[in-house]
Motif scaffolding. Structure first.
Motif, mmCIF file in Angstrom:
data_model
loop_
_atom_site.group_PDB
_atom_site.id
_atom_site.type_symbol
_atom_site.label_atom_id
_atom_site.label_comp_id
_atom_site.label_asym_id
_atom_site.label_seq_id
_atom_site.Cartn_x
_atom_site.Cartn_y
_atom_site.Cartn_z
ATOM 1 N N LEU A 1 2.921 1.991 -3.137
ATOM 2 C CA LEU A 1 2.223 2.257 -4.128
ATOM 3 C C LEU A 1 1.458 3.791 -4.120
ATOM 4 C CD1 LEU A 1 1.095 0.886 -6.624
ATOM 5 C CD2 LEU A 1 -1.119 0.032 -5.377
ATOM 6 N N MET A 2 1.036 4.130 -2.911
ATOM 7 C CA MET A 2 0.616 5.574 -2.773
ATOM 8 C C MET A 2 1.642 6.430 -3.113
ATOM 9 S SD MET A 2 -1.141 6.751 0.840
ATOM 10 C CE MET A 2 -2.253 8.281 0.590
ATOM 11 N N LEU B 1 2.054 8.064 6.842
ATOM 12 C CA LEU B 1 1.578 6.771 7.396
ATOM 13 C C LEU B 1 2.650 5.673 7.499
ATOM 14 C CD1 LEU B 1 -1.550 6.267 4.785
ATOM 15 C CD2 LEU B 1 -1.410 6.575 7.328
ATOM 16 N N TYR C 1 -2.542 17.176 -5.406
ATOM 17 C CA TYR C 1 -3.008 15.920 -4.993
ATOM 18 C C TYR C 1 -1.766 14.969 -5.151
ATOM 19 C CZ TYR C 1 -7.605 17.209 -6.437
ATOM 20 O OH TYR C 1 -8.939 17.638 -6.550
ATOM 21 N N VAL D 1 1.413 12.030 2.607
ATOM 22 C CA VAL D 1 0.832 11.201 3.370
ATOM 23 C C VAL D 1 1.380 9.919 3.486
ATOM 24 C CG1 VAL D 1 -1.583 9.916 3.734
ATOM 25 C CG2 VAL D 1 -1.532 12.661 3.357
ATOM 26 N N ALA E 1 0.050 15.619 -1.850
ATOM 27 C CA ALA E 1 -0.960 15.121 -0.698
ATOM 28 C C ALA E 1 -0.556 13.626 -0.484
ATOM 29 C CB ALA E 1 -2.207 15.118 -0.907
ATOM 30 N N PHE E 2 -0.555 12.997 -1.780
ATOM 31 C CA PHE E 2 -0.224 11.313 -1.691
ATOM 32 C C PHE E 2 1.195 11.282 -1.286
ATOM 33 C CE2 PHE E 2 -3.420 9.058 -4.234
ATOM 34 C CZ PHE E 2 -4.385 9.700 -4.370
ATOM 35 N N THR F 1 -2.767 18.130 -11.122
ATOM 36 C CA THR F 1 -2.873 17.185 -10.331
ATOM 37 C C THR F 1 -1.674 17.363 -9.184
ATOM 38 O OG1 THR F 1 -1.294 15.548 -11.544
ATOM 39 C CG2 THR F 1 -3.820 15.318 -11.598
ATOM 40 N N CYS G 1 1.868 6.814 -6.808
ATOM 41 C CA CYS G 1 0.827 7.592 -7.135
ATOM 42 C C CYS G 1 1.186 8.980 -7.080
ATOM 43 C CB CYS G 1 -0.400 7.053 -6.449
ATOM 44 S SG CYS G 1 -1.282 5.611 -7.297
ATOM 45 N N TRP H 1 3.371 9.911 -9.681
ATOM 46 C CA TRP H 1 2.506 9.755 -10.969
ATOM 47 C C TRP H 1 1.800 11.019 -11.256
ATOM 48 C CZ3 TRP H 1 -2.679 7.979 -11.489
ATOM 49 C CH2 TRP H 1 -3.102 8.281 -12.728
ATOM 50 N N LEU H 2 1.276 11.681 -9.918
ATOM 51 C CA LEU H 2 0.635 12.761 -10.206
ATOM 52 C C LEU H 2 1.267 14.229 -10.298
ATOM 53 C CD1 LEU H 2 -2.492 11.455 -7.514
ATOM 54 C CD2 LEU H 2 -2.586 11.808 -10.129
ATOM 55 N N THR I 1 0.859 -1.144 -0.057
ATOM 56 C CA THR I 1 0.042 0.108 0.029
ATOM 57 C C THR I 1 0.959 1.244 0.140
ATOM 58 O OG1 THR I 1 -1.689 -1.206 1.315
ATOM 59 C CG2 THR I 1 -1.914 1.215 1.074
ATOM 60 N N LEU I 2 1.718 1.219 0.861
ATOM 61 C CA LEU I 2 2.453 2.631 1.118
ATOM 62 C C LEU I 2 3.332 3.113 0.046
ATOM 63 C CD1 LEU I 2 3.377 2.622 5.003
ATOM 64 C CD2 LEU I 2 1.098 3.681 3.648
#
Lengths: 57, 131
Positions: free
Chosen positions: B48-49, B115, B104, B111, B107-108, B101, B52, B55-56, B45-46
Motif C-alpha cells: 500500500l505504501m 522496509l 514525496y 522507503v 520517498a514512499f 508530489t 501510494c 500514486w504520488l 502496509t508495504l
C-alpha cells in the motif's frame, strides 16, 4: 490529502505500523510503540519544519 | 541431539527459500512461518505504501551504475519485490519530475522497498530461531 502535512501523516503512519510490527511481538506493545513512533515522527516533522521556516529554500 | 549434515542443508535451503519468498511478496516469510498477524500487517502496509508512492507520481529508478545515487534508489525500489515488477509491467512509476508530489512519491516508494528488506532480515532471524 496531498498537502505536505497530510503526506507527513500518511508516511508516519506507514513507517510506524511497519516498525511496530517488526520491533514488538505483543499486540498491546505494538500499539503503544507504534503510537509513540507516530507521535515522534509528527512532532519531529513539525519542529524541523518550523526551525527551517526562516531559510529561503 | 545434533543435526545431521542432510538436516542442516535442508534447514539452510528452507531459510533461503523463506527469505526469497519474503522478498518477493512482503510478509510472505512471516506467513510461511506461522506469524500470521505480522505477515498480514506487512502484506497490507508495504504494498500500500509502494502504491501510494506511485500514486504520488514517484519514479521507479533505473539501475544506472554511472549515477551511484540513482543506482542506490533502484536497489531500494527493487526491495519491495513482486509489486515492483507488476508496476514496471503496467508502465507505472515513470515519475513526473514537475509534479509537486514527485519527491514525496520517491520517498514512499524507496522507503517501502527498504522496509521490506528489514522484513526479509526479520524473517531470516525467525527462520534461524533467533526470535
Amino acid at each position: 490529502m496531498t498537502t505536505h502535512f497530510g503526506l507527513l501523516l500518511l508516511f508516519a503512519l506507514f513507517v510506524s505500523v511497519a516498525f511496530a510490527a517488526l520491533m514488538r511481538d505483543d499486540p498491546r506493545e505494538q500499539l503503544r510503540f507504534g503510537a509513540r513512533l507516530f507521535g515522534g515522527f509528527v512532532a519531529a516533522g513539525l519542529i524541523l519544519g518550523w526551525l527551517l521556516y526562516p531559510f529561503p529554500i | 541431539m545434533r543435526a545431521t549434515a542432510a538436516e542442516r542443508v535442508q534447514t539452510t535451503t528452507n531459510t533461503y527459500l523463506i527469505c526469497a519468498g519474503a522478498w518477493l511478496l512482503p510478509g510472505a516469510g512471516h506467513l510461511w512461518q506461522g506469524r500470521y498477524e505480522k505477515g498480514l500487517i506487512f502484506l497490507i502496509t508495504l504494498p500500500l505504501m509502494f502504491a501510494c508512492g506511485l500514486w504520488l507520481e514517484g519514479r521507479l529508478f533505473p539501475f544506472e551504475p554511472s549515477q551511484p545515487l540513482v543506482a542506490l534508489a533502484a536497489i531500494a525500489d527493487i526491495g519491495i519485490g513482486l509489486p515492483y515488477f507488476v508496476a514496471k509491467a503496467l508502465g507505472a512509476g515513470v515519475g513526473r519530475v514537475v509534479s509537486v508530489t514527485y519527491e514525496y512519491g520517491n520517498a514512499f516508494v524507496i522507503v517501502a522497498g527498504l522496509l521490506n528488506m528489514l522484513v526479509v532480515l526479520d524473517a531470516y532471524d525467525v527462520a534461524q530461531g533467533r526470535k
